[in-house]
Design a protein around this motif. Structure first.
Motif, short mmCIF file in Angstrom:
data_model
loop_
_atom_site.label_atom_id
_atom_site.label_comp_id
_atom_site.label_asym_id
_atom_site.label_seq_id
_atom_site.Cartn_x
_atom_site.Cartn_y
_atom_site.Cartn_z
N ASP A 1 34.01 34.71 42.84
CA ASP A 1 34.25 34.71 41.40
C ASP A 1 33.29 35.66 40.70
N TYR A 2 32.03 35.59 41.12
CA TYR A 2 31.02 36.46 40.52
C TYR A 2 31.38 37.93 40.76
N GLU A 3 31.78 38.28 41.96
CA GLU A 3 32.14 39.67 42.29
C GLU A 3 33.38 40.10 41.50
N ARG A 4 34.36 39.20 41.39
CA ARG A 4 35.57 39.52 40.64
C ARG A 4 35.24 39.75 39.18
N GLU B 1 33.43 43.01 38.81
CA GLU B 1 34.37 44.14 38.94
C GLU B 1 35.18 44.30 37.65
N GLN B 2 35.58 43.18 37.05
CA GLN B 2 36.31 43.24 35.77
C GLN B 2 35.44 43.86 34.69
N ARG B 3 34.14 43.44 34.68
CA ARG B 3 33.21 44.01 33.70
C ARG B 3 33.07 45.51 33.90
N ASP B 4 32.89 45.94 35.15
CA ASP B 4 32.74 47.37 35.43
C ASP B 4 34.00 48.14 35.03
#
Length: 128
Positions: A14-17, A20-23
């Motif tokens: 979840d944190y990585e997703r 990635e959405q933030r980036d």
């Protein structure tokens, strides 16, 4: 507090997703900002060109108005000069006619017999 491996991996995913959405959102914002700056520059350049064209047309209109005004004055002066020259020519012609006797009223009376005079040369008509 103890976290299970499965829960940890789920939270990590979840944190990585989310990261990635933030980036991706940041990349989109940068792209939009670049597009906005580019469009603003293009609109500014187009607006400057349009203003230059409008000012040039306005300057031309002012220049042409001045030329037209000058030409109207010149034409009016020339018309006055032509009318004066025509009056002078008519006066000189009248003086000439008077000097050589062409204004004698008997000449007008003799014009009628000139068309019927007997010694008038005739053109021969050829018979074909």
């Amino acid at each position: 507090m103890f976290v299970s491996r499965r829960k940890y991996e789920q939270l990590l995913a979840d944190y990585e997703r989310i990261r990635e959405q933030r980036d991706e959102a940041q990349r989109n914002v940068r792209a939009m900002q670049t597009a906005t700056r580019t469009a603003a520059g293009q609109f500014t350049a187009a607006d400057d060109t349009l203003n230059r064209v409008r000012l040039a047309r306005l300057a031309d209109a002012i220049r042409y108005t001045g030329r037209i005004t000058r030409l109207v004055r010149i034409v009016a002066r020339l018309r006055t000069e032509v009318a004066a020259a025509e009056r002078r020519a008519a006066r000189v012609q009248a003086q000439y006619d008077n000097a050589v006797g062409l204004d004698d009223p008997t000449l007008d009376l003799g014009a009628h017999w000139q068309t019927r005079r007997s010694d008038k040369p005739r053109t021969e008509v050829s018979a074909s």
